[in-house]
Design an enzyme around this catalytic site. Structure first.
Site, PDB file in Angstrom:
ATOM      1  N   GLU A 201      21.687   4.732  47.677  1.00 30.22           N
ATOM      2  CA  GLU A 201      22.557   5.082  48.809  1.00 30.22           C
ATOM      3  C   GLU A 201      23.005   6.541  48.761  1.00 30.22           C
ATOM      4  OE1 GLU A 201      26.171   2.757  49.141  1.00 30.22           O
ATOM      5  OE2 GLU A 201      26.712   3.703  51.035  1.00 30.22           O
TER       6      GLU A 201
ATOM      7  N   LYS B 217      19.571   2.864  51.378  1.00 25.64           N
ATOM      8  CA  LYS B 217      20.778   2.639  52.201  1.00 25.64           C
ATOM      9  C   LYS B 217      21.307   3.985  52.670  1.00 25.64           C
ATOM     10  CE  LYS B 217      25.389   0.587  52.020  1.00 25.64           C
ATOM     11  NZ  LYS B 217      26.152  -0.584  51.580  1.00 25.64           N
TER      12      LYS B 217
HETATM   13  P1  13P Z   1      30.539   0.976  55.022  1.00 30.74           P
HETATM   14  O1  13P Z   1      29.595   0.155  55.845  1.00 30.74           O
HETATM   15  O2  13P Z   1      31.990   0.619  55.222  1.00 30.74           O
HETATM   16  O3  13P Z   1      30.253   2.440  55.115  1.00 30.74           O
HETATM   17  O4  13P Z   1      30.294   0.568  53.502  1.00 30.74           O
HETATM   18  C1  13P Z   1      29.026   0.426  53.052  1.00 30.74           C
HETATM   19  C2  13P Z   1      28.999   0.729  51.616  1.00 30.74           C
HETATM   20  O5  13P Z   1      28.617  -0.103  50.823  1.00 30.74           O
HETATM   21  C3  13P Z   1      29.429   2.057  51.169  1.00 30.74           C
HETATM   22  O6  13P Z   1      29.047   2.265  49.849  1.00 30.74           O
END
Ligand code: 13P
Length: 342
Positions: A177, A219
């Site tokens: 991510e 992500k």
């Molecule tokens: P949000 O969808 O609230 O951005 O959170 C996703 C997430 O896992 C952030 O690390």
């Protein structure tokens, strides 16, 4: 490393138009969300709230995996069933956040580096024994006047890749991510440019660290104008820009892309996902799905407000958002349907 098991888990996380529920807020982040709603910031309240989520009947129809936090993966219901067992029983794959948070980066004012690599091999081994099948590590990239810097992009990308390699070695599918934040006045074009740049560096690092792309999930953020930007593009413009950016930078071997919501409203997050799938799905090598935190939980948390009496209604709100995003993967989401009491 059991290559096929990693591929199977990664594929399962994006199968059947389902998506991932991020419920891995750290203690400070969860407390911050509770404070904003006047909910006590206690272990008991966090426990009650997470129990509300994992006991939501029918969640497995729309949710393929749930990302837990260290505190939560060790918890059980009032009646003594471990949360992780409950999720697995509902067909939801348990995952775990393994980073130790984004901290101020030395020598880089205004930027952050995600920590948590020290001792990670031992920690992931324990999580695998507990039943986790995938993991998450979030890197944060800030857009500003002269930001992001090369140093912050490279260091965060390398940490993501080292984390991903350690996860795969232990048998966990890594969710990678790199989040380019929405905060600021920057334009959609600027977000596009930074996101593309970051993704190229991340995939270069993943390649160098020997990460198997078929056994991971990306992500990313969507390509959006900053929250304070005066020009806010339409849903279709955001969808097109996001897909264009991803096509340039994400190898076809990656099975799925599960977006974070990043501060978008729940309806917007669904609408953007719907438009991307509606306009582009048939030409894409990877699944486009969701791994939302706030966009799935926000209404449920507001309705619950810390009161036992509101649990059932809050669970319905969570289920509703999960269903909306499943629908969005099918290009069947319409804001109008949300109020029709389906
Ligand atoms: P949000 O969808 O609230 O951005 O959170 C996703 C997430 O896992 C952030 O690390």
């Amino acid at each position: 490393m059991n290559t096929q098991a990693l591929i199977d888990t990664a594929d399962a996380l994006v199968a059947d138009d389902k998506g991932i529920l991020a419920m891995d807020e750290s203690i400070p982040t969860c407390n911050k969300r509770f404070a904003a709603l006047g909910i006590p910031q206690t272990e008991a309240a966090r426990h009650a709230y997470r129990e509300l989520i994992v006991t939501t009947r029918g969640l497995g129809e729309y949710i393929s995996g749930a990302i837990l936090f260290d505190e939560t993966i060790r918890q059980q219901t009032k009646t003594g069933t471990p949360f992780i067992e409950l999720l697995a029983g509902a067909g939801i794959i348990p995952g775990i956040k393994v980073d130790a948070g984004a901290k101020a980066m030395a020598g880089h004012p205004g930027e952050k580096i995600t920590e948590g690599l020290d001792g990670l091999r031992e920690r992931v081994t324990e999580y695998v024994q507990m039943g986790a099948r995938f993991a998450k590590w979030r890197a944060v990239i800030v857009i500003g006047d002269h930001l992001p810097s090369r140093g912050a992009i490279e260091a965060n990308a390398q940490a993501l890749a080292r984390y991903a390699a350690l996860c795969q070695e232990a048998g966990l599918v890594p969710i990678v991510e790199p989040e380019v934040l929405m905060d600021g006045e920057h334009s959609l074009e600027r977000c596009f440019q930074v996101t593309e740049d970051v993704l190229h560096v991340v995939f270069n690092q993943l390649y160098m660290q020997g990460v198997m792309l078929e056994g991971m999930i990306l992500k990313p953020n969507m390509v959006l104008p900053g929250l304070s930007c005066t020009r806010q593009e339409t849903v279709d413009e955001v969808a097109d820009a996001t897909v264009k950016c991803l096509k340039r930078a994400v190898p076809a071997a990656v099975p799925g892309i599960t977006f974070l919501s990043g501060g978008q409203s729940p309806e917007r997050a669904s609408a953007h996902l719907n438009a991307m799938n509606g306009r582009h799905k048939s030409h894409l090598p990877w699944a486009l799905s969701f791994s939302y935190g706030r966009a799935l939980q926000q209404y449920a948390m507001e309705i619950w407000a810390g009161e036992d009496a509101n649990v059932a209604e809050a669970q319905q709100a969570l289920l509703q958002r999960a269903r909306c995003n499943r629908d969005a993967r099918r290009n069947e989401y319409h804001v109008a349907l949300e109020t029709s009491g389906r």
